[in-house]
Scaffold this motif. Sequence first.
Motif, mmCIF file in Angstrom:
data_model
loop_
_atom_site.group_PDB
_atom_site.id
_atom_site.type_symbol
_atom_site.label_atom_id
_atom_site.label_comp_id
_atom_site.label_asym_id
_atom_site.label_seq_id
_atom_site.Cartn_x
_atom_site.Cartn_y
_atom_site.Cartn_z
ATOM 1 N N UNK A 76 -29.825 -25.950 16.797
ATOM 2 C CA UNK A 76 -28.882 -26.316 16.100
ATOM 3 C C UNK A 76 -27.863 -25.133 16.215
ATOM 4 N N UNK A 77 -28.410 -24.016 15.566
ATOM 5 C CA UNK A 77 -27.602 -22.785 15.316
ATOM 6 C C UNK A 77 -27.252 -22.193 16.534
ATOM 7 N N UNK A 78 -28.172 -22.047 17.625
ATOM 8 C CA UNK A 78 -27.537 -21.377 18.927
ATOM 9 C C UNK A 78 -26.747 -22.038 19.694
ATOM 10 N N UNK A 79 -27.220 -23.631 19.759
ATOM 11 C CA UNK A 79 -26.053 -24.329 20.509
ATOM 12 C C UNK A 79 -25.133 -25.218 20.038
ATOM 13 N N UNK A 80 -25.189 -25.270 18.659
ATOM 14 C CA UNK A 80 -24.194 -26.023 17.995
ATOM 15 C C UNK A 80 -24.363 -27.651 18.411
ATOM 16 N N UNK A 81 -25.678 -27.999 18.554
ATOM 17 C CA UNK A 81 -25.703 -29.315 18.886
ATOM 18 C C UNK A 81 -27.547 -29.660 18.631
ATOM 19 N N UNK A 82 -27.904 -30.776 18.340
ATOM 20 C CA UNK A 82 -29.218 -31.280 18.198
ATOM 21 C C UNK A 82 -29.947 -31.199 19.420
ATOM 22 N N UNK A 83 -31.265 -30.902 19.353
ATOM 23 C CA UNK A 83 -32.394 -31.145 20.496
ATOM 24 C C UNK A 83 -31.935 -32.618 21.067
ATOM 25 N N UNK A 84 -31.964 -32.531 22.511
ATOM 26 C CA UNK A 84 -31.878 -34.171 22.810
ATOM 27 C C UNK A 84 -33.203 -34.472 23.529
ATOM 28 N N UNK A 112 -38.503 -34.804 11.543
ATOM 29 C CA UNK A 112 -38.302 -33.519 12.088
ATOM 30 C C UNK A 112 -36.870 -32.981 12.143
ATOM 31 N N UNK A 113 -36.193 -33.960 12.471
ATOM 32 C CA UNK A 113 -34.634 -33.740 12.708
ATOM 33 C C UNK A 113 -33.983 -35.192 12.214
ATOM 34 N N UNK A 114 -32.552 -35.311 12.298
ATOM 35 C CA UNK A 114 -31.907 -36.724 12.094
ATOM 36 C C UNK A 114 -32.451 -37.591 12.995
ATOM 37 N N UNK A 115 -32.889 -37.318 14.053
ATOM 38 C CA UNK A 115 -33.239 -38.103 15.239
ATOM 39 C C UNK A 115 -34.547 -37.897 15.960
ATOM 40 N N UNK A 116 -35.271 -37.283 15.172
ATOM 41 C CA UNK A 116 -36.811 -37.056 15.642
ATOM 42 C C UNK A 116 -37.733 -37.404 14.586
#
Length: 129
Positions: free
Chosen positions: A121-129, A91-95
């Motif tokens: 990522x686009x909105x908050x400039x960080x990946x989902x935790x 899904x993502x680099x960590x999911x």
Amino acid sequence: KEQAAASAERRRGSAGGEAGASRGRMNRNQYDTDVSTWSPQGKLHQVEYAIESVKQGSCSLGIRSKDFVVLAALKRSTGELSSYQKKLFKIDDHIGVGIAGLTADARSLATWMRTECLNHKFQFDSPIV
């Protein structure tokens, strides 16, 4: 008359829901079009279909430790000439996700999850935790 009797018997079997389930397959009826519609027997047919599809799917397993996660899935092809279906999705680099059940549903959910990760990522400039 014989055709009418056979037709009436088929209708009773599909409306009852039990006749088709005992033979290993589920009959469609007027109560299986929505997940919130209860049959007269007090059943949610959509939930029963979902349980049946998971039973027919292959196994997926996830194990988590303090530092690592391992996802595993059984590669099982439906026929001798067909290839196996993908059961693990990044899904993502960590999911990542592993699925059992209908792969078409899982692919659409994986696409939705990827979109949500990209939006975050686009909105908050960080990946989902």
